[in-house]
Design a protein around this motif. Structure first.
Motif, PDB file in Angstrom:
ATOM      1  N   CYS A 133      11.547  -4.652 -18.299  1.00  0.00           N
ATOM      2  CA  CYS A 133      12.930  -5.031 -18.605  1.00  0.00           C
ATOM      3  C   CYS A 133      13.595  -3.979 -19.514  1.00  0.00           C
ATOM      4  O   CYS A 133      12.942  -3.395 -20.392  1.00  0.00           O
ATOM      5  N   TYR A 183       6.893  -7.836 -15.397  1.00  0.00           N
ATOM      6  CA  TYR A 183       8.214  -7.229 -15.239  1.00  0.00           C
ATOM      7  C   TYR A 183       8.400  -6.117 -16.265  1.00  0.00           C
ATOM      8  O   TYR A 183       7.796  -6.138 -17.350  1.00  0.00           O
ATOM      9  N   LEU A 201      20.629  -7.731 -20.124  1.00  0.00           N
ATOM     10  CA  LEU A 201      19.211  -7.430 -19.941  1.00  0.00           C
ATOM     11  C   LEU A 201      18.859  -7.589 -18.472  1.00  0.00           C
ATOM     12  O   LEU A 201      19.135  -8.608 -17.851  1.00  0.00           O
ATOM     13  N   LYS A 202      18.246  -6.550 -17.869  1.00  0.00           N
ATOM     14  CA  LYS A 202      17.820  -6.594 -16.482  1.00  0.00           C
ATOM     15  C   LYS A 202      16.338  -6.294 -16.410  1.00  0.00           C
ATOM     16  O   LYS A 202      15.821  -5.453 -17.156  1.00  0.00           O
ATOM     17  N   CYS A 203      15.689  -6.980 -15.491  1.00  0.00           N
ATOM     18  CA  CYS A 203      14.239  -6.820 -15.364  1.00  0.00           C
ATOM     19  C   CYS A 203      13.901  -6.382 -13.958  1.00  0.00           C
ATOM     20  O   CYS A 203      14.495  -6.836 -12.974  1.00  0.00           O
ATOM     21  N   LEU A 213      17.483 -12.783 -15.825  1.00  0.00           N
ATOM     22  CA  LEU A 213      16.478 -13.524 -16.593  1.00  0.00           C
ATOM     23  C   LEU A 213      16.229 -14.908 -16.002  1.00  0.00           C
ATOM     24  O   LEU A 213      15.095 -15.408 -16.021  1.00  0.00           O
TER      25      LEU A 213
END
Length: 289
Positions: A31, A29, A2-4, A20
């Motif tokens: 995500c 953000y 998971l990237k935000c 995170l």
């Protein structure tokens, strides 16, 4: 994985994605989830909005004050960010105070200060003495308002009254001195009293108080005598600077002069006929001889 993405950072820089563990509170953000196979991204999930609000709770302690400042102190807690709260370096507080009954000629102090995330103190200075103020502590994060401010009321201490204006003497009678001046506008205390002292040779002869006006009248004084009048404003605690009049002279004793002239006139009225009769008698006596 998971990237935000932080929308406030340009995507061209390539630094707008954060892990995170690096996300900050009070920040919006976007995500996405990335599905990888053999370290190759094969699919991105639908983007979702993420924001962590720490729900800060500020507890004010009893404020203290001088006659021109108020010191606020508080502690900060958080239900969902308690562990990371001491590490929030961008967390600060905005302290403000304003009079309860706002007027344009009154000062409103405000001061922004950075304190420890757990809480702290701040001093709001430049305030007006003996005024009720409403003060607030507003949390900010990265210069943005977060959570709700807490409010407390406090009265500043008693100050020194303003000086009275120029004294204006007058003489309603020859042995009466009347002194007036503009009433003091700001006493900065619980009482509003004008005090006048009539002095002769540096010694106070008489004193008068007036709570409504700066107006005094001293009667039955000595004639043709040099006096000085001193006036101060008093608020129950402090006095203003003394304002002295120039030497004021009572006039001559006009009543005594009138009495003397009256006696002289009466004597003249009585004696003229007597002298006339004496003159006639003496003339007759000479003729008879």
């Amino acid at each position: 994985m998971l990237k935000c993405c932080d929308p406030s950072v340009s995507s061209d820089s390539g630094n707008n994605f954060k892990n995170l563990s690096k996300l900050e509170p009070f920040t919006d953000y976007t995500c996405i989830g990335q599905i990888k196979e053999n370290n190759v991204i094969i699919k991105n999930t639908t983007a979702i909005h993420v924001r962590v609000d720490c729900e800060l709770k500020i507890e004010n302690k009893e404020p203290t004050s001088t006659n021109t400042s108020i010191e606020l102190s508080w502690t900060t807690t958080s239900l969902n960010c308690e562990k990371v709260l001491p590490e929030l370096e961008k967390l600060s507080y905005d302290c403000r105070c304003h009079p309860d009954n706002w007027k344009h000629d009154q000062k409103s102090g405000q001061l922004t200060v950075n304190k420890q995330p757990r809480g702290g103190t701040c001093e709001v200075s430049g305030l007006t003495p003996f005024i009720d103020y409403t003060c607030s502590v507003q949390p900010t994060y990265n210069d943005q308002l977060v959570s709700q401010p807490t409010v407390v009321t406090k009265k500043t201490g008693v100050g020194v009254p303003d000086d009275v204006g120029t004294l204006k003497p007058s003489f309603p009678e020859h042995n009466v001195i009347k002194v007036t001046c503009h009433a003091v506008k700001h006493f900065f205390g619980p009482k509003t009293i004008h005090i006048a002292n009539l002095t002769y040779g540096g010694v106070i002869q008489r004193s008068q108080n007036n709570s409504k006006k700066c107006e005094f009248e001293f009667k039955d004084l000595s004639y043709s005598t040099d006096y000085v009048v001193e006036v101060v404003a008093f608020n129950g605690h402090f006095s203003s600077k003394k304002v002295r009049s120039q030497t004021v002279n009572t006039l001559y004793n006009d009543k005594a002069v009138i009495i003397r002239l009256s006696i002289f006139f009466i004597i003249c009225v009585v004696m003229v006929p007597v002298f006339y009769k004496i003159k006639i008698y003496m003339k007759k006596h000479r003729n008879s001889q």
